[in-house]
Design a protein around this motif. Sequence first.
Motif, mmCIF file in Angstrom:
data_model
loop_
_atom_site.group_PDB
_atom_site.id
_atom_site.type_symbol
_atom_site.label_atom_id
_atom_site.label_comp_id
_atom_site.label_asym_id
_atom_site.label_seq_id
_atom_site.Cartn_x
_atom_site.Cartn_y
_atom_site.Cartn_z
ATOM 1 N N MET A 22 0.832 -1.221 0.000
ATOM 2 C CA MET A 22 0.000 0.000 0.000
ATOM 3 C C MET A 22 0.866 1.271 0.000
ATOM 4 O O MET A 22 1.850 1.371 0.719
ATOM 5 C CB MET A 22 -0.866 0.035 1.281
ATOM 6 C CG MET A 22 -2.038 -0.925 1.251
ATOM 7 S SD MET A 22 -3.322 -0.374 0.106
ATOM 8 C CE MET A 22 -4.015 -1.958 -0.347
ATOM 9 N N ILE A 23 0.456 2.227 -0.809
ATOM 10 C CA ILE A 23 1.136 3.523 -0.840
ATOM 11 C C ILE A 23 0.270 4.520 -0.076
ATOM 12 O O ILE A 23 -0.948 4.552 -0.254
ATOM 13 C CB ILE A 23 1.316 3.992 -2.303
ATOM 14 C CG1 ILE A 23 2.147 2.964 -3.088
ATOM 15 C CG2 ILE A 23 1.952 5.361 -2.359
ATOM 16 C CD1 ILE A 23 2.089 3.181 -4.591
ATOM 17 N N THR A 24 0.893 5.297 0.804
ATOM 18 C CA THR A 24 0.110 6.303 1.536
ATOM 19 C C THR A 24 -0.355 7.383 0.563
ATOM 20 O O THR A 24 0.475 7.993 -0.116
ATOM 21 C CB THR A 24 0.961 6.956 2.633
ATOM 22 O OG1 THR A 24 1.589 5.919 3.371
ATOM 23 C CG2 THR A 24 0.121 7.831 3.543
ATOM 24 N N PRO A 25 -1.661 7.611 0.502
ATOM 25 C CA PRO A 25 -2.125 8.646 -0.425
ATOM 26 C C PRO A 25 -1.956 10.035 0.186
ATOM 27 O O PRO A 25 -2.684 10.419 1.088
ATOM 28 C CB PRO A 25 -3.608 8.301 -0.616
ATOM 29 C CG PRO A 25 -3.996 7.560 0.625
ATOM 30 C CD PRO A 25 -2.754 6.931 1.192
ATOM 31 N N LYS A 26 -0.988 10.801 -0.294
ATOM 32 C CA LYS A 26 -0.810 12.171 0.221
ATOM 33 C C LYS A 26 -0.183 13.070 -0.828
ATOM 34 O O LYS A 26 0.509 12.610 -1.740
ATOM 35 C CB LYS A 26 0.024 12.169 1.511
ATOM 36 C CG LYS A 26 1.402 11.598 1.343
ATOM 37 C CD LYS A 26 2.221 11.754 2.636
ATOM 38 C CE LYS A 26 3.632 11.213 2.404
ATOM 39 N NZ LYS A 26 4.500 11.291 3.555
ATOM 40 N N ASP A 49 -4.771 19.589 -2.869
ATOM 41 C CA ASP A 49 -5.919 19.230 -3.683
ATOM 42 C C ASP A 49 -7.013 20.268 -3.467
ATOM 43 O O ASP A 49 -7.100 20.879 -2.403
ATOM 44 C CB ASP A 49 -6.477 17.873 -3.229
ATOM 45 C CG ASP A 49 -5.537 16.718 -3.550
ATOM 46 O OD1 ASP A 49 -4.844 16.793 -4.572
ATOM 47 O OD2 ASP A 49 -5.516 15.749 -2.777
ATOM 48 N N LEU A 67 -11.031 20.149 -3.334
ATOM 49 C CA LEU A 67 -12.250 19.348 -3.376
ATOM 50 C C LEU A 67 -13.314 20.115 -4.169
ATOM 51 O O LEU A 67 -13.130 21.295 -4.458
ATOM 52 C CB LEU A 67 -12.705 19.029 -1.946
ATOM 53 C CG LEU A 67 -12.095 17.721 -1.392
ATOM 54 C CD1 LEU A 67 -10.584 17.823 -1.222
ATOM 55 C CD2 LEU A 67 -12.740 17.328 -0.073
ATOM 56 N N GLN A 87 -25.945 16.565 1.767
ATOM 57 C CA GLN A 87 -24.505 16.791 1.897
ATOM 58 C C GLN A 87 -23.979 17.624 0.732
ATOM 59 O O GLN A 87 -23.172 18.535 0.922
ATOM 60 C CB GLN A 87 -23.796 15.431 1.937
ATOM 61 C CG GLN A 87 -22.306 15.521 2.265
ATOM 62 C CD GLN A 87 -21.566 14.210 1.964
ATOM 63 O OE1 GLN A 87 -22.177 13.201 1.610
ATOM 64 N NE2 GLN A 87 -20.243 14.242 2.101
ATOM 65 N N ARG A 144 -5.375 8.478 -6.039
ATOM 66 C CA ARG A 144 -4.762 8.995 -4.810
ATOM 67 C C ARG A 144 -5.738 9.929 -4.080
ATOM 68 O O ARG A 144 -5.938 9.849 -2.867
ATOM 69 C CB ARG A 144 -3.466 9.733 -5.191
ATOM 70 C CG ARG A 144 -2.487 9.989 -4.078
ATOM 71 C CD ARG A 144 -2.580 11.384 -3.484
ATOM 72 N NE ARG A 144 -2.502 12.442 -4.468
ATOM 73 C CZ ARG A 144 -3.210 13.556 -4.388
ATOM 74 N NH1 ARG A 144 -4.073 13.750 -3.393
ATOM 75 N NH2 ARG A 144 -3.104 14.486 -5.318
ATOM 76 N N PHE A 145 -6.372 10.798 -4.842
ATOM 77 C CA PHE A 145 -7.314 11.788 -4.302
ATOM 78 C C PHE A 145 -8.490 11.099 -3.604
ATOM 79 O O PHE A 145 -8.868 11.462 -2.487
ATOM 80 C CB PHE A 145 -7.796 12.652 -5.469
ATOM 81 C CG PHE A 145 -8.808 13.716 -5.119
ATOM 82 C CD1 PHE A 145 -8.409 15.009 -4.818
ATOM 83 C CD2 PHE A 145 -10.169 13.425 -5.124
ATOM 84 C CE1 PHE A 145 -9.346 15.996 -4.520
ATOM 85 C CE2 PHE A 145 -11.110 14.408 -4.829
ATOM 86 C CZ PHE A 145 -10.689 15.695 -4.523
ATOM 87 N N GLN A 188 -7.579 9.395 -0.429
ATOM 88 C CA GLN A 188 -7.256 10.370 0.615
ATOM 89 C C GLN A 188 -8.493 11.086 1.153
ATOM 90 O O GLN A 188 -8.561 11.411 2.334
ATOM 91 C CB GLN A 188 -6.270 11.382 0.010
ATOM 92 C CG GLN A 188 -5.537 12.253 0.995
ATOM 93 C CD GLN A 188 -4.425 13.051 0.292
ATOM 94 O OE1 GLN A 188 -3.891 12.621 -0.743
ATOM 95 N NE2 GLN A 188 -4.088 14.206 0.838
ATOM 96 N N HIS A 189 -9.472 11.329 0.297
ATOM 97 C CA HIS A 189 -10.568 12.227 0.684
ATOM 98 C C HIS A 189 -11.946 11.582 0.678
ATOM 99 O O HIS A 189 -12.932 12.307 0.841
ATOM 100 C CB HIS A 189 -10.623 13.432 -0.269
ATOM 101 C CG HIS A 189 -9.357 14.219 -0.349
ATOM 102 N ND1 HIS A 189 -8.865 14.941 0.711
ATOM 103 C CD2 HIS A 189 -8.472 14.417 -1.367
ATOM 104 C CE1 HIS A 189 -7.730 15.544 0.351
ATOM 105 N NE2 HIS A 189 -7.479 15.237 -0.907
ATOM 106 N N HIS A 219 -13.862 10.060 2.574
ATOM 107 C CA HIS A 219 -14.791 10.312 3.681
ATOM 108 C C HIS A 219 -15.426 11.696 3.549
ATOM 109 O O HIS A 219 -16.618 11.873 3.766
ATOM 110 C CB HIS A 219 -14.074 10.183 5.021
ATOM 111 C CG HIS A 219 -13.686 8.777 5.324
ATOM 112 N ND1 HIS A 219 -14.617 7.772 5.462
ATOM 113 C CD2 HIS A 219 -12.470 8.193 5.479
ATOM 114 C CE1 HIS A 219 -13.989 6.632 5.690
ATOM 115 N NE2 HIS A 219 -12.688 6.858 5.694
ATOM 116 N N PHE A 240 -3.805 2.251 -2.931
ATOM 117 C CA PHE A 240 -3.823 3.223 -1.846
ATOM 118 C C PHE A 240 -4.734 2.833 -0.689
ATOM 119 O O PHE A 240 -4.641 3.398 0.394
ATOM 120 C CB PHE A 240 -4.283 4.584 -2.356
ATOM 121 C CG PHE A 240 -3.427 5.152 -3.437
ATOM 122 C CD1 PHE A 240 -2.177 5.658 -3.141
ATOM 123 C CD2 PHE A 240 -3.850 5.182 -4.755
ATOM 124 C CE1 PHE A 240 -1.365 6.186 -4.124
ATOM 125 C CE2 PHE A 240 -3.060 5.705 -5.748
ATOM 126 C CZ PHE A 240 -1.808 6.215 -5.442
#
Lengths: 436, 436
Positions: free
Chosen positions: A1-5, A12, A14, A392, B85-86, B89-90, B92, B311
């Motif tokens: 697993m690669i840390t997504p950052k 980024d 949103l 939401q 990746r995005f 990471q996001h 949630h 990821f």
Amino acid sequence: MITPKTLSGFKDRLPKEAMAKGAVLDKLASVFRSFGFVPIETPHLEYASILTQEEGEIQKEIYLFKDHGKREVGLRFDQTIPLARFIAQHHHALGLPFKRYAIGNVFRGERAQRGRYREFTQCDFDFIGSKSLLCDSEIIQVIIASLKALGLDEFSVWINHRKILNGLCEHFGLHTQEEIHALLRVVDKLSKIGQEGVLLELKALFPQLQFTDLLKIINTKQNGDPLEFFKSVAYLKDYNPTLKEGLEELESLFNLLLCLEINPEHFKVDFSIARGLGYYTGIVYETTINSLATLGSVCSGGRYDNLSKSFSTQSLPGVGASIGLDRLLVGLEELELVESKSTSARVLVVCMHPSHFAYASQVAQKFRQSDVNAELYPEVEKLKKPFSYANQKGHEFVVVLGEEEVRNKSLTLKNMTTGVQVNHLSFLGALAMVNE
Amino acid sequence: MITPKTLSGFKDRLPKEAMAKGAVLDKLASVFRSFGFVPIETPHLEYASILTQEEGEIQKEIYLFKDHGKREVGLRFDQTIPLARFIAQHHHALGLPFKRYAIGNVFRGERAQRGRYREFTQCDFDFIGSKSLLCDSEIIQVIIASLKALGLDEFSVWINHRKILNGLCEHFGLHTQEEIHALLRVVDKLSKIGQEGVLLELKALFPQLQFTDLLKIINTKQNGDPLEFFKSVAYLKDYNPTLKEGLEELESLFNLLLCLEINPEHFKVDFSIARGLGYYTGIVYETTINSLATLGSVCSGGRYDNLSKSFSTQSLPGVGASIGLDRLLVGLEELELVESKSTSARVLVVCMHPSHFAYASQVAQKFRQSDVNAELYPEVEKLKKPFSYANQKGHEFVVVLGEEEVRNKSLTLKNMTTGVQVNHLSFLGALAMVNE
């Protein structure tokens, strides 16, 4: 697993932020175009030799590397050097005068700090190939029209002339460009280190000179009627021809602006504005939002003698400004002047059984054909879930299609703001409710 | 002097091209939004470890280097890995399902060739977090609506299902994923090396197998009524369950699309479409413009099982497509479907003496206040020059202000298309002529 950052100093956006940014850019582009500015595009990557031609702090921040062909290349750190390169390369095809805007990202590997990013967006607009004061006037008009288009009302473009600063320096005993630049570099820190700090630093640099009177003049800001202001500083014209020229040009600019339908509160003289060093040669300006004093300038620029001097022997004077979009967005957010939705659709269409997919697709298509952005919820789930999805994201209406709706070719519509729900509407009835 | 030039494989866009591109992007974004897709932004630079996780030719083309903090970084080469990746990471904060579009530049250091650039623009739209066929149907609707919005009328989305290809391979004796990929890699060259070439290469790879019948089926393209087509290939369902599943899903997709108001000529089955290797798992498609056979696909994509598998342990199925903007623009230009002006202003205001600058500024401002983009010519010159400027750039009208006009507060207007000139108009008279 690669840390997504993301990399430190990069970020980024949103949907809510990306939509707010997009709406701001659309408004800005529309103002630029209304004045006849046209867009151009240059690559994000340039030859390193093009980017590294100037001196200064920024040079250390350029992202430089070798490409696959071992060429030294770099990511652009502003849009001005690429513009200078572009104009020198294409001016025959472009024709002069030339007015361009460019909205794009630039890269600076500076120390990451709050609100400062290593990749950020600049909106530049420049008027190349003319020394006419009409161009200076127009750039300032564009700044004012841009901020007004974004809903801002209380802001000022603070204007100065480099010849006023040069003339003042001359009068107070500084004669070489190096000396003048050294002084301006210190004066530029005024808002950071205060008058006391500036005086101390100047004393250290030029122990033989007195700066109290100079600083008093440099600290002069117009407050009230512009014509009165110019009268009150007219005595400076006698100091030397450089000062006289600068003051007269500034006054002519104000006369041009004052004949237009623009609130005169939006542009004022500030003798402390210097804007960098080797670059500008004429009128210079910064722009502040009144209620956001700590934000700093959201749009700065000025006139330069020769944009493409490193690339061409042809003299290309010009005047331009740059909006720091990321900073401006922070300000607009603080003043609640940005959109805050996470959806581009006004209507969410939900169905209660997979056999309704075809009818749901038709209903969504009909809304779109009627210029109402409509999103189809792709899953069949308990209604709670799509409703919380709509809440939401910010949909204004939810359409629910059950067995009865499919049979009657009707639809049930809920207004998410008022909570009102109407059952078994015809499509035209629903459309009327949405467009109400 | 530094020679002003762009890096090989990179290019500037002059105003005419930049405006044409901008107009196309505006139309595309507007279609994406009408379906509820929202924009996001990711940085141009990512950690190298994120970009280099996959195998393949493209890896050699990534621009990789060390940043100021000695981190290994790289320029994105597509917008799919950054999306993966995005989302990881996001997700949630985003909520699922999630529909995003992204319009941005990507970088590949491939050998420069005609029409291929090392920096180019991709327009991606993806529907993440749902396995519903509604999403596949919607992506295809977006492709069709996008091309129609750009004025294209004769084009087809060629659709296939990876399970059909997998099932066919299975039936003809290829069982492992490696074997199937090896076959697909050869089949992907069909348009380049022809059926003969493909058969030769396959013979070399799998000497024990017969591919003539397989290739005949793979070469099947729908031509005519889709329901008839599905009947004609229904016998394939008996070959194996994988083939059956693929065919039935494709048929369901067609049924969904056929119930909409879309020209059925715009979407057709093509069993030869494979689209890359490890990535796609379901429905796949390419899009061609009928009259521009050699242009290749302008929009391709498909369904994938798990976008963010590198990821995150959470399974994120999705479906999406990408428009290769630079290629599409070449096609639109060839079909004369792009704007071809070098100015954003309809009116050019010219004055004959510097003392008219104030009045000229007022006239230009009045046009803008009436929603007519107006440019002010900044110099006082013989009229020939501003008129040739207007001709070169494409202004529709030129306003000339001389002494008499300034005195009467009137203006002289020339229609640059018809050549008709009317003297001493009131502003409202001129506005009426412009808006006629």
